[in-house]
Structures are given as C-alpha cells and as structure tokens.
Design a protein around this motif. Sequence first.
Motif, short mmCIF file in Angstrom:
data_model
loop_
_atom_site.label_atom_id
_atom_site.label_comp_id
_atom_site.label_asym_id
_atom_site.label_seq_id
_atom_site.Cartn_x
_atom_site.Cartn_y
_atom_site.Cartn_z
N ASN A 167 77.05 -78.02 17.10
CA ASN A 167 77.34 -77.98 15.67
C ASN A 167 76.17 -77.30 14.96
O ASN A 167 75.07 -77.86 14.89
CB ASN A 167 77.55 -79.39 15.13
CG ASN A 167 78.03 -79.40 13.69
OD1 ASN A 167 78.07 -78.36 13.03
ND2 ASN A 167 78.40 -80.57 13.21
N ASP A 226 73.91 -79.30 12.47
CA ASP A 226 72.95 -80.32 12.87
C ASP A 226 71.53 -79.78 12.80
O ASP A 226 71.27 -78.60 13.08
CB ASP A 226 73.25 -80.80 14.31
CG ASP A 226 74.56 -81.58 14.37
OD1 ASP A 226 75.05 -81.98 13.30
OD2 ASP A 226 75.09 -81.75 15.48
N SER A 241 70.16 -78.16 16.09
CA SER A 241 70.89 -77.06 16.70
C SER A 241 70.18 -75.74 16.47
O SER A 241 69.71 -75.44 15.38
CB SER A 241 72.31 -76.99 16.13
OG SER A 241 72.99 -75.87 16.65
N LYS A 244 82.48 -77.50 18.86
CA LYS A 244 81.61 -78.61 18.45
C LYS A 244 81.73 -79.81 19.38
O LYS A 244 80.84 -80.66 19.42
CB LYS A 244 81.94 -79.03 17.03
CG LYS A 244 81.67 -77.96 15.98
CD LYS A 244 82.00 -78.47 14.58
CE LYS A 244 81.73 -77.42 13.52
NZ LYS A 244 82.05 -77.90 12.15
N ASP A 245 82.85 -79.89 20.08
CA ASP A 245 83.05 -81.01 21.00
C ASP A 245 83.96 -80.57 22.14
O ASP A 245 84.45 -79.42 22.18
CB ASP A 245 83.63 -82.23 20.28
CG ASP A 245 84.89 -81.89 19.48
OD1 ASP A 245 85.69 -81.04 19.94
OD2 ASP A 245 85.08 -82.45 18.39
#
Length: 335
Positions: A241, A244, A247, A269-270
């Motif tokens: 992400n 964040d 990141s 992102k996931d």
Amino acid sequence: MLPANFEIGYPWMFWLLPLPILLFFILPPLRIKSPSLQYPGFEKALDYTGDKPRRSALVKRRNFFNWLILILGWVLVVMTLSSPQLVGEPQMKVKTSRNFLITADISFSMAQKDWEVKGEKVRRWDAVKSLMHDFIEKRKGDRMGLVFFATNAYVQAPFTPDLGTVDQMLEEADVGMAGQMTHIGKAITKGIDMFDQDTIKTKVMLLLTDGVDAGTDVLPLDGADMAKQDSVIIYTIGIGNPGDSGSDLDEKTLQQIAEMTGGRYFLAKDAEQLQKIYQVVDTLEPIEYEEEEHRPVTLLYMYPLAVAMMLIFMGSLLNNLVSVIKNGMNKDGDV
C-alpha cells in the motif's frame, strides 16, 4: 440411422461389388474329375447305334439360400475392405506461441508480515508465491521462465514448457537469496537477455516488486526502453500500500514501464487483489489453441468381417447337415 460422424475410409472399394458376376461370365467353369463306371460293352453299343461318345459333366445347382449367403458374404467383405469408421471432431491442443517470464522481487522488504492468507498473517513473499503457483498452473502452452532480483538479478528457471519444474523452482526461492537492495533495471535487462536467446516472437514479462529502484547501473526506464525495442510487453505489479508510512513502492516508475512497453500496471494491496490481477493478466494474455491435424478414429471393420465369417460358417454347416440328411434318406430308401 447412421451417426453423423460415420465415414467410409475407402469408398472406391465398393466398385468391387460386381466382381463375382464378371468372374462368373469370364472364367471357365471348374471341372473336377470323378470316378466312373466301366462298361465292357460300351464300344459295341456305339458301333451298333452309330452314336459318338461325348464328354459330360454334372453341374451342381445352388439353391436360393446358398446364393443369398454368398452374396451377403461378399457384400460384407467389401464393406470390411472399405474401412468403415467413426471419426471424432478435431481435437484442440494448446499452441506454444509465447515466452512468459515472471520477474519477482525477493529483497528483504518482501519478508514483511503484513498480508493475510486464510485468516493468518504471512510474509508478502509467501502470499505472492502461493498465488503464483495457481497462476503458473493455468499457463499451459506458454514457455515460462523465472528471474528473481534484489541487489542482483539471476535466472531461477530458463524458458520451458514444463510448468511443474517452473513451479518447483519457484517454491525453492526465498527472500534474501539475491541480496537486500532492489534493482529493477537489472531485472528487466536480465529478462531481455533471456528473450534474446530464444526464437519465439511473443514475449511477455510480469514484473512484481514492492520497492523503489536503487538507482545504480541500469535505470528502470532505460531497461523499459530496451524492452520496447525488443518487443517485450511488461505487466508491472506493485506489492503493498503506497499510502503506508513504511512503503517504498514507486508506482510512477512502474506505470511508466508498463505504458512504454504496451503492458499495464496493477496495484496489489493484499492477496485478494493480487489474485484478481492474475485473472486479468490471464484475460489479457489468453492461452492460444490450434486444431490438430489428427482426428480420433474408431475402426469398425471387424463388425462386418465377423458377420461375414459367421454367415459363411453357418452356410457351410447347414449344407453339410442337409447332405447328411439326404444321404441318410437315400440309404433308408435303398434298404
């Protein structure tokens, strides 16, 4: 009613059907010598009557049943020679027309446990790897290869249609094997070298990273320009992400790489988003199929052949049976 896929392999064989009729009129009758009764006064009888001796032969007449068996037997033999068969639809096989290279970042940042798989927190690399196994399995027909990079870039698996081997080589890779830093430019040029050593024209690279290029040696955009000149399509996937604080993902560079080479940029992102991205890539680079020249054939010649043999056997058996009965009746009459 015959099925739609029924075919005759050698239809010209049916021109043999009138052959027995031609032979009947062309060939002379078969003459078989048999014992005869010697008559001592035969010559005297000829002198007395003035007749001349003539050759004679007994022509055995076949009944309707015998002729029917012979005709049906010959028709079935011709059907056997014509090779009746059931021909299936042309099968489709996967066409090998593309080299697909997975270039994955295995720098230390991929060891962060901020992704969730099946309700458990796992490292980014473990999540990426588990989803990549399914992606590789679906790429039948592609010749796949693996390049892993961090400080350095190295070939984990050369291009091969053996997806099982590629999958095993992926499983053996782990974070830190290529160093700590992230060198995207090195990864792209390593992939271009692999493509140059192969003859397949369609070249696709899937680049996954969660970091920013270290900025030494080959720059990412320079590598993308080289890929463009070499007709390599690059799909880039950003892991993590960018909002964040921890990141380092450089989305802008990844977007530019994809645009320059005719690919697309995706943000994962996931694990759920990454799985959807793999599905989109499957759609953008679909597996190609081609029609096989070979069509599955089921031969049927044994069925008319078996019926013909049964008819001939039954006809011969019935003729012998009739002969035995007649001989028995004649003996009874003589008595």
